[in-house]
Design an enzyme around this catalytic site. Sequence first.
Site, PDB file in Angstrom:
ATOM      1  CB  THR A 144      13.739 122.876 117.223  1.00 27.24           C
ATOM      2  OG1 THR A 144      13.715 122.981 118.654  1.00 27.24           O
ATOM      3  CG2 THR A 144      12.327 122.915 116.690  1.00 27.24           C
TER       4      THR A 144
ATOM      5  CE  LYS B 132      11.131 122.935 120.963  1.00 30.74           C
ATOM      6  NZ  LYS B 132      11.016 123.462 122.308  1.00 30.74           N
TER       7      LYS B 132
ATOM      8  CG  HIS C  49       4.109 127.499 123.946  1.00 31.60           C
ATOM      9  ND1 HIS C  49       5.325 126.920 124.196  1.00 31.60           N
ATOM     10  CD2 HIS C  49       3.185 126.628 124.424  1.00 31.60           C
ATOM     11  CE1 HIS C  49       5.145 125.756 124.797  1.00 31.60           C
ATOM     12  NE2 HIS C  49       3.851 125.559 124.944  1.00 31.60           N
TER      13      HIS C  49
ATOM     14  CG  ASN D 237      -0.356 140.020 122.921  1.00 31.39           C
ATOM     15  OD1 ASN D 237      -0.417 140.133 124.150  1.00 31.39           O
ATOM     16  ND2 ASN D 237       0.753 139.717 122.297  1.00 31.39           N
TER      17      ASN D 237
ATOM     18  CB  CYS E 272     -22.618 129.298 118.988  1.00 35.02           C
ATOM     19  SG  CYS E 272     -24.184 129.056 119.806  1.00 35.02           S
TER      20      CYS E 272
HETATM   21  N1  NAD Z   1      17.293 128.302 123.233  1.00 37.95           N
HETATM   22  C1  NAD Z   1      16.253 127.633 123.697  1.00 37.95           C
HETATM   23  O1  NAD Z   1      15.610 128.021 124.689  1.00 37.95           O
HETATM   24  C2  NAD Z   1      15.806 126.357 123.050  1.00 37.95           C
HETATM   25  C3  NAD Z   1      14.836 125.557 123.670  1.00 37.95           C
HETATM   26  C4  NAD Z   1      14.468 124.359 123.069  1.00 37.95           C
HETATM   27  C5  NAD Z   1      15.040 123.986 121.868  1.00 37.95           C
HETATM   28  N2  NAD Z   1      15.962 124.783 121.259  1.00 37.95           N
HETATM   29  C6  NAD Z   1      16.571 124.311 120.005  1.00 37.95           C
HETATM   30  O2  NAD Z   1      17.838 123.745 120.345  1.00 37.95           O
HETATM   31  C7  NAD Z   1      18.795 124.007 119.325  1.00 37.95           C
HETATM   32  C8  NAD Z   1      19.982 124.751 119.916  1.00 37.95           C
HETATM   33  O3  NAD Z   1      19.546 126.023 120.370  1.00 37.95           O
HETATM   34  P1  NAD Z   1      20.501 126.983 121.197  1.00 37.95           P
HETATM   35  O4  NAD Z   1      19.691 128.191 121.525  1.00 37.95           O
HETATM   36  O5  NAD Z   1      21.177 126.226 122.294  1.00 37.95           O
HETATM   37  O6  NAD Z   1      21.601 127.342 120.032  1.00 37.95           O
HETATM   38  P2  NAD Z   1      22.926 128.232 120.183  1.00 37.95           P
HETATM   39  O7  NAD Z   1      23.086 128.937 118.889  1.00 37.95           O
HETATM   40  O8  NAD Z   1      22.913 128.991 121.464  1.00 37.95           O
HETATM   41  O9  NAD Z   1      24.083 127.132 120.331  1.00 37.95           O
HETATM   42  C9  NAD Z   1      24.488 126.276 119.307  1.00 37.95           C
HETATM   43  C10 NAD Z   1      25.947 125.897 119.549  1.00 37.95           C
HETATM   44  O10 NAD Z   1      26.332 124.884 118.611  1.00 37.95           O
HETATM   45  C11 NAD Z   1      27.692 125.085 118.296  1.00 37.95           C
HETATM   46  N3  NAD Z   1      28.038 124.341 117.071  1.00 37.95           N
HETATM   47  C12 NAD Z   1      27.736 124.616 115.795  1.00 37.95           C
HETATM   48  N4  NAD Z   1      28.246 123.669 114.983  1.00 37.95           N
HETATM   49  C13 NAD Z   1      28.873 122.762 115.753  1.00 37.95           C
HETATM   50  C14 NAD Z   1      29.573 121.547 115.497  1.00 37.95           C
HETATM   51  N5  NAD Z   1      29.741 121.080 114.262  1.00 37.95           N
HETATM   52  N6  NAD Z   1      30.071 120.875 116.543  1.00 37.95           N
HETATM   53  C15 NAD Z   1      29.901 121.323 117.802  1.00 37.95           C
HETATM   54  N7  NAD Z   1      29.239 122.456 118.120  1.00 37.95           N
HETATM   55  C16 NAD Z   1      28.752 123.171 117.104  1.00 37.95           C
HETATM   56  C17 NAD Z   1      27.789 126.607 118.167  1.00 37.95           C
HETATM   57  O11 NAD Z   1      29.141 127.059 118.257  1.00 37.95           O
HETATM   58  C18 NAD Z   1      26.942 127.037 119.367  1.00 37.95           C
HETATM   59  O12 NAD Z   1      27.722 127.182 120.524  1.00 37.95           O
HETATM   60  C19 NAD Z   1      18.034 124.760 118.231  1.00 37.95           C
HETATM   61  O13 NAD Z   1      17.560 123.839 117.285  1.00 37.95           O
HETATM   62  C20 NAD Z   1      16.883 125.389 118.987  1.00 37.95           C
HETATM   63  O14 NAD Z   1      15.786 125.648 118.121  1.00 37.95           O
HETATM   64  C21 NAD Z   1      16.365 125.948 121.835  1.00 37.95           C
END
Ligand code: NAD
Length: 437
Positions: free
Chosen positions: A124, A210, A217, A225, A268
Amino acid sequence: MNISIFGLGYVGTVVAGCFAKAGHRVIGVDTERAKVDLINSGRSPIIEAEIEELLAAGVATGTVRATTDARDAVEATELSLLCVGTPSQPSGELDLTYIRRVCEDIGAVLRGKAARHVVVVRSTVLPGTIRDVVIPALERSSEKNFDVEFGVVMNPEFLRESTAVADFYAPPKTVIGSRNRADGELVARLYEGISAPLIHTALEVAETVKYCDNIFHALKITFGNEVGALCKSIGVDSHEVMRIFCQDTKLNLSPAYLKPGFAYGGSCLPKDLRALTWLARSRDIEIPMLSHITPSNDAQIRSALRLITSDGKRKIAVLGFAFKGGTDDLRESPIVTVVEALLGKGCELRLFDPYVNTARLVGANRRYIEGHIPHIAKLMVASAEEAVAGVDTVLIGNINTAYAPALATLTAEQRVIDLTSSGKASATAARYERLVG
Ligand SMILES: NC(=O)c1ccc[n+]([C@@H]2O[C@H](COP(=O)([O-])OP(=O)(O)OC[C@H]3O[C@@H](n4cnc5c(N)ncnc54)[C@H](O)[C@@H]3O)[C@@H](O)[C@H]2O)c1
């Protein structure tokens, strides 16, 4: 397809397991050796229903492997999915350290790779990040040109933790933002077999959608709430209230009222918000979100005034000044507020609204006009053509196709400001501006 997935956290791990099950060959990349080792032994670095089974099956059949070596992953694949974290800094600004680093790692490999490669951002990121950070970082490190020698696509992820695998197979939508449609089509092939609306759009739109999703949400949860807190203070069952509220898919849970445009008004919404926020204050209940709706609406009116007065021109026509099209109701019309403020700044105004004119003649709204806003009544003219003749600026206050002939008479020196922001309403030579983007 052969895909590399950078970042094996919540998103990357789920996406790796699910794409492998769909028949793609996946190479996961993470800087943390422990996560890479877990995946290579068929285990999951995250706790999430079904994912361990998917990874175990993928590793056993050779469709999934993981590495810490970006070169190995980029050279062996045609698409690289970026799933690295984009955490907050204390100010709220995004920390793009991981995004920058992964772009440098991928770009360094692309420098020596002949085949075209597409980088797909799944993290994101704020609107403009791909244009201002991702593409420049890839161009610098690869010494190649974006679009010509490599592609970048924004493909936001909508999965929710705890139901992530199920969400992957039944997402609300698949959004693919690209400058180059062929790159977007390549990414779309990843989702063949997944039945969800597939939407191709611009890079910046995909980045923005996004955020709108997640913020909406948060807004919905907060709305529920605050309604709950208020209901508790007056002994009303908020679950029953919201159950009935949600059954209305015509006006409540629907696209109604979600078009960016001008402030709300009328007899209203302003009155009912005042009453409800008063009720909360009288019960000592905090409803910060609901209490800030009126200030936000007022800010929209101030922003219209700033835009209208930005060029210092003072002759202004207003087409449509009831609080919305199709009514003669002027009570709390935000356009009337704008008109009054412009009069206060010494502007010369001519107003036309077909519904209000008729009401004035037949007397339906006559008492209100003449009793409460006689200064406005004096500015009304009989036709849209008469209103716009010789003015500097034409304000469109509500939507009506009847304004088209008058707009067609305008010249390039005149300016149209469309408060409804509904698009270029009709052919006009005048400069056309919307209040919102
Ligand atoms: N967690 C969710 O439910 C969710 C849902 C939709 C979108 N997102 C978005 O997706 C992105 C990732 O979220 P997440 O929760 O999976 O993050 P996370 O922190 O769980 O995982 C990120 C991973 O990237 C790795 N990393 C960092 N630098 C790196 C590099 N140079 N090369 C390879 N790997 C590297 C880290 O070691 C880590 O394992 C974020 O931008 C988040 O906002 C998350």
